[in-house]
Write a protein that holds these residues in place. Structure first.
Motif, mmCIF file in Angstrom:
data_model
loop_
_atom_site.group_PDB
_atom_site.id
_atom_site.type_symbol
_atom_site.label_atom_id
_atom_site.label_comp_id
_atom_site.label_asym_id
_atom_site.label_seq_id
_atom_site.Cartn_x
_atom_site.Cartn_y
_atom_site.Cartn_z
ATOM 1 N N LEU A 1 0.809 -1.225 0.000
ATOM 2 C CA LEU A 1 0.000 0.000 0.000
ATOM 3 C C LEU A 1 0.845 1.279 0.000
ATOM 4 N N TYR A 2 1.970 1.252 -0.717
ATOM 5 C CA TYR A 2 2.891 2.397 -0.685
ATOM 6 C C TYR A 2 2.202 3.686 -1.140
ATOM 7 N N GLY A 3 1.563 3.639 -2.292
ATOM 8 C CA GLY A 3 0.917 4.835 -2.820
ATOM 9 C C GLY A 3 -0.282 5.259 -2.001
ATOM 10 N N ALA A 4 -1.094 4.297 -1.601
ATOM 11 C CA ALA A 4 -2.296 4.608 -0.816
ATOM 12 C C ALA A 4 -1.923 5.237 0.521
ATOM 13 N N ARG A 5 -0.913 4.691 1.183
ATOM 14 C CA ARG A 5 -0.498 5.248 2.474
ATOM 15 C C ARG A 5 -0.002 6.681 2.324
ATOM 16 N N ALA A 6 0.786 6.920 1.281
ATOM 17 C CA ALA A 6 1.336 8.265 1.076
ATOM 18 C C ALA A 6 0.237 9.266 0.730
ATOM 19 N N LEU A 7 -0.717 8.863 -0.120
ATOM 20 C CA LEU A 7 -1.773 9.779 -0.531
ATOM 21 C C LEU A 7 -2.717 10.087 0.626
ATOM 22 N N ALA A 8 -3.112 9.079 1.371
ATOM 23 C CA ALA A 8 -4.010 9.310 2.502
ATOM 24 C C ALA A 8 -3.364 10.237 3.530
ATOM 25 N N GLU A 9 -2.090 10.033 3.799
ATOM 26 C CA GLU A 9 -1.378 10.896 4.756
ATOM 27 C C GLU A 9 -1.291 12.330 4.230
ATOM 28 N N SER A 10 -0.979 12.466 2.946
ATOM 29 C CA SER A 10 -0.867 13.790 2.351
ATOM 30 C C SER A 10 -2.196 14.528 2.371
ATOM 31 N N TRP A 11 -3.263 13.840 1.977
ATOM 32 C CA TRP A 11 -4.572 14.494 1.910
ATOM 33 C C TRP A 11 -5.125 14.811 3.298
ATOM 34 N N GLU A 12 -4.720 14.042 4.296
ATOM 35 C CA GLU A 12 -5.180 14.326 5.650
ATOM 36 C C GLU A 12 -4.651 15.662 6.144
ATOM 37 N N SER A 13 -3.474 16.056 5.667
ATOM 38 C CA SER A 13 -2.843 17.293 6.135
ATOM 39 C C SER A 13 -2.891 18.413 5.104
ATOM 40 N N SER A 14 -3.678 18.233 4.025
ATOM 41 C CA SER A 14 -3.853 19.280 3.013
ATOM 42 C C SER A 14 -5.208 19.941 3.259
ATOM 43 N N PHE A 15 -5.191 21.135 3.777
ATOM 44 C CA PHE A 15 -6.430 21.757 4.240
ATOM 45 C C PHE A 15 -7.005 22.705 3.194
ATOM 46 N N HIS A 16 -8.320 22.634 3.024
ATOM 47 C CA HIS A 16 -9.030 23.608 2.212
ATOM 48 C C HIS A 16 -9.158 24.918 2.993
ATOM 49 N N THR A 17 -9.657 25.933 2.356
ATOM 50 C CA THR A 17 -9.814 27.216 3.033
ATOM 51 C C THR A 17 -10.796 27.085 4.195
ATOM 52 N N ALA A 18 -10.682 28.009 5.121
ATOM 53 C CA ALA A 18 -11.461 27.930 6.366
ATOM 54 C C ALA A 18 -12.963 27.947 6.115
ATOM 55 N N THR A 19 -13.395 28.563 5.018
ATOM 56 C CA THR A 19 -14.833 28.654 4.735
ATOM 57 C C THR A 19 -15.375 27.442 3.970
ATOM 58 N N SER A 20 -14.517 26.488 3.651
ATOM 59 C CA SER A 20 -14.931 25.329 2.866
ATOM 60 C C SER A 20 -15.859 24.423 3.665
#
Length: 389
Positions: free
Chosen positions: A197-216
């Protein structure tokens, strides 16, 4: 006023979760098949994936380029992203191996990132390191091809729906479709938390810490995934797919309902009651057949918590809802040299594509937005380009 402003996004979220509308029998009958695109030798979609494609190898790069070329040519409205990560593996002698996830997204025009919920259609595209020259036709070349065909078949209907939408219709203007072709699902030596799960682990971790704007409405890209629909090990004859998760059993039942309707309409090629097969039999009486999805009637207390380790795990651990289409038991060709093109059951491959397409069309509420006559004209024109005068 503060109380109302807190409840408004919640109401939007609840409306999204309940938005699911059946397509008509006429639409199911007219959903396009792949034609020759699933031909294992020359098919424009499937054949280029049927090759060894271990992460970090030339074959892996070639298949990813096939995805790029397909979307650029066939689906130019989709936004393409590549998510890169590196990791050592048990066979890399301390060297970093590159893993590249392919992401294609189609959101309503003008939609703001962070305000769109998405159905994610997911498969891994890498192949296993061993046995030598392993193809992985069910694992997961065929699922990737199915998803590509589904995206192309529904694209025009999405465009038509969004063009006709009321700008104030939240369910329409904030509901998109996403495709994830994940790299590095397979273990290089043996399945462990670090060797898989190399790619899945990296993507899930990255997306967990990539924040949309505060009003999203949705805090992160993970929050934007309304359902993570993972296809794996599909393409062998006679699969049985359980319902793995109580929280998405409603979605499983919706797909099972689509399958039942397709069977009653005689639209599944692998069925013994498919019209061309029945025509060849002396006894025309319909035969008993087993559904792919066998647990639509499963009760809530029958969910025991077990599941199959796969690309969904890092996403599920972060709260993403999962619908896992993987047979149990696994197909007999699993991780064997015989999981190759010649051992695919092409009727079953086409049936899975039609089934998941029907489910996706209902999820995206596309009834009334198909122009099948226009699609036929386009298909004829595309084929004419290659005819010798």
């Amino acid at each position: 006023m503060l109380f109302a402003s807190v409840l408004l996004p919640l109401a939007f979220l609840l409306s999204l979760g309940s938005a699911y509308r059946d397509v008509s029998d006429d639409t199911l009958k007219k959903l396009p098949g792949p034609g020759t695109d699933f031909d294992i030798k020359k098919g424009a979609i499937l054949a280029p994936i049927l090759r060894p494609r271990v992460s970090g190898t030339e074959g892996n790069v070639a298949v990813r380029q096939h995805f790029m070329d397909f979307f650029h040519k066939e689906l130019p409205e989709w936004r393409i992203e590549l998510h890169n990560s590196t990791s050592t593996t048990p066979i890399s002698d301390g060297k970093e191996v590159q893993f590249v996830n392919f992401i294609a997204t189609r959101d309503p025009p003008g939609a703001t990132e962070g305000d769109v919920s998405r159905l994610a259609l997911v498969a891994h595209y890498d192949s296993k390191y061993t046995p030598k020259d392993f193809i992985g036709a069910t694992d997961s070349a065929a699922p990737c091809a199915m998803i590509m065909h589904i995206a192309r078949s529904l694209d025009a209907a999405l465009t038509k729906k969004w063009a006709a939408a009321d700008p104030d219709d939240f369910d329409v203007e904030h509901k998109g479709l996403q495709i994830l072709f994940l790299d590095g699902e397979e273990a290089f030596v043996s399945w462990t938390d670090s060797d898989s799960l190399y790619g899945a682990r990296a993507l899930a971790e990255s997306w967990e810490s990539s924040f949309h704007t505060a009003t999203s409405i949705y805090r992160t890209p993970l929050d934007s995934i309304e359902l993570f629909l993972l296809l794996d090990l599909l393409g062998s004859k006679g699969p049985t797919v359980p319902s793995y998760f109580k929280t998405t059993h409603w979605a499983y039942k919706s797909m099972a309902k689509v399958e039942e309707r397709l069977r009653k309409l005689g639209l599944l090629k692998s069925s013994p009651n498919y019209p061309s097969k029945m025509a060849k039999r002396e006894n025309k009486k319909p035969r008993r057949e087993r559904n792919f999805l066998t647990e639509a009637g499963k009760s809530d207390d029958a969910f025991m918590g077990g599941f199959v380790q796969d690309d969904h795990v890092p996403f599920m651990a972060r709260g993403v809802e999962i619908l896992h289409m993987i047979p149990s038991p696994f197909p007999s060709v699993w991780h064997k040299p015989t999981d190759d093109a010649e051992h695919l059951d092409t009727d079953t491959v086409e049936d899975w594509a039609k089934l998941v397409m029907g489910f996706t069309a209902e999820w995206m509420e596309l009834e009334g937005f198909f122009d099948f006559k226009a699609e036929k004209r386009k298909d004829f024109a595309d084929k004419s380009e290659f005819e010798i005068p």
